[in-house]
Write an enzyme that holds these catalytic residues in place. Structure first.
Site, PDB file in Angstrom:
ATOM      1  CD1 TRP A  80      43.097  46.865  37.504  1.00  0.00           C
ATOM      2  CD2 TRP A  80      43.995  46.343  39.477  1.00  0.00           C
ATOM      3  NE1 TRP A  80      42.863  45.537  37.730  1.00  0.00           N
ATOM      4  CE2 TRP A  80      43.400  45.183  38.928  1.00  0.00           C
ATOM      5  CE3 TRP A  80      44.625  46.255  40.726  1.00  0.00           C
ATOM      6  CZ2 TRP A  80      43.408  43.947  39.587  1.00  0.00           C
ATOM      7  CZ3 TRP A  80      44.635  45.026  41.382  1.00  0.00           C
ATOM      8  CH2 TRP A  80      44.042  43.895  40.822  1.00  0.00           C
TER       9      TRP A  80
ATOM     10  CG  ASP B 180      49.071  50.264  36.102  1.00  0.00           C
ATOM     11  OD1 ASP B 180      49.690  49.513  35.338  1.00  0.00           O
ATOM     12  OD2 ASP B 180      48.311  49.853  37.004  1.00  0.00           O
TER      13      ASP B 180
ATOM     14  CE  LYS C  18      47.193  42.690  33.641  1.00  0.00           C
ATOM     15  NZ  LYS C  18      46.139  41.714  33.943  1.00  0.00           N
TER      16      LYS C  18
END
Length: 362
Positions: A103, A173, A197
């Site tokens: 990511w 992030d 999440k």
């Protein structure tokens, strides 16, 4: 009620049972309105109160200072990969990216479209088994910002402490570990996280952004891609993901009811230890992907030493009611995602299954 699965999905992932039950009770008639919250105008007083309460709760739970805005956006963390450089990286500027997994690589690639991203350091040579050492991070005073990914869902690694970037804005992030442990928000100029999440269902992206950074943003970009557009309109410039924001607010209430972020962190440590102990005490039958000092409390990645047995392990685990244990397609193996809403009982059940499987096949 049907027996609920042991849900170890990496995202969308487990939600607190109490939150799901509350949503079920309120689904058809929210606050005696005769409507579901999914049917209401986002301009109406009922939803606006829900929206503002969610913002207030997040600020309280994370001790977010007054000089930060909390935004509810759409597009997931993946859109943030582009929005961040679009807003804060000029064509003649550079920004530093710490590469700790797929990511962060994706965020780095998006930045190339707008300016010059620099790799501050990377653990790719070690198959992303570890978080890079803080002392290895090479950023520059002229950087527009430094970007990190706080937890890596695919590789099962997590930052244990964050770099001090001084006057250079630090952007993180935090999609897969937001609200999993206390942090000092003041260390960051911008935090972003997909909700699916730890915060709620998919569809909402939370952005926590310092106001002085917001004031420096580029203006010659599309309206919907400006952070200022959403800050100026309290994230109500266009129709927001209303049900997702309602659910996020309910999850935040649940976190409060559990004792807040510090108590959630203690539970997360306990849950992860249960499974890591099963790996570490298996005499090599199971082995972890991440180095011990970089292990994530959110995503526990491991292998069964015998590849043929690994396939059998996953098949038998699925038959036993364990969901989402397959590792990411890019690395294979096994992964147990133990986000906030995953109960300790599920982790204990997985540990017991692992031990029993080992005993049968060793």
């Amino acid at each position: 009620m049907t027996q609920r699965a042991y849900n170890f999905n990496a995202g969308p992932s487990a939600l607190p049972l109490e939150v799901l039950q509350q949503a079920e009770q309120q689904f058809l008639n929210f606050q005696n309105s005769g409507m579901s919250i999914m049917e209401m105008s986002h301009r109406g007083a009922i939803f606006e109160a829900v929206h503002n309460e969610a913002i207030t709760r997040l600020k309280q739970l994370y001790a977010i200072p007054e000089n930060y805005e909390v935004l509810f956006l759409q597009g997931g963390a993946s859109l943030q990969f582009a929005m961040i450089p679009m807003n804060f990286l000029q064509a003649d500027q550079q920004a530093s990216y710490v590469l700790s997994g797929v990511w962060s690589e994706k965020a780095f690639e998006e930045a190339k479209l707008f300016g010059t991203p620099i790799i501050a350091t990377s653990s790719k040579d070690n198959q992303y088994r570890n978080i890079p050492n803080l002392t290895d991070i090479q950023f520059h005073e002229q950087d527009a910002y430094v970007h990190i990914t706080s937890n890596n869902t695919i590789y099962g690694t997590q930052w244990q402490e964050f770099p001090n970037t001084g006057e250079v804005p630090l952007i993180a992030d935090m999609s897969s570990d937001i609200l999993s442990k206390p942090i000092d928000v003041r260390q960051f100029a911008l935090i972003y996280a997909g909700a699916q999440k730890n915060l709620g269902p998919s569809g909402v992206t939370v952005v926590i952004i310092r106001k002085d950074l917001l004031e420096k943003a580029n203006t010659n970009i599309p309206t919907m891609l400006k952070y200022s557009t959403h800050a100026d309109s309290n994230s109500l410039y266009n129709t927001p993901p209303t049900f997702g924001i309602y659910m996020l607010g309910e999850v935040l209430k649940w976190v409060e009811s559990q004792g807040g972020v510090a108590e959630i962190a203690k539970r997360n440590e306990e849950k992860a230890k249960v499974i890591y102990d099963a790996i570490d005490n298996s005499n090599g039958f199971y082995y972890g992907h991440a180095t011990p000092e970089s292990r994530s409390l959110m995503n526990i990645t491991f292998r069964v030493a015998d590849e043929a047995l690994e396939k059998q392990f996953l098949a038998e685990a699925k038959a036993a009611g364990f969901v989402g244990l397959d590792g990411h397609r890019s690395v294979g193996g096994c992964r147990a995602s133990t986000y906030n809403a995953v109960p300790l009982e599920a982790c204990v059940a997985l540990r017991d299954f692992m031990i029993t499987f080992q005993q049968k096949h060793q």
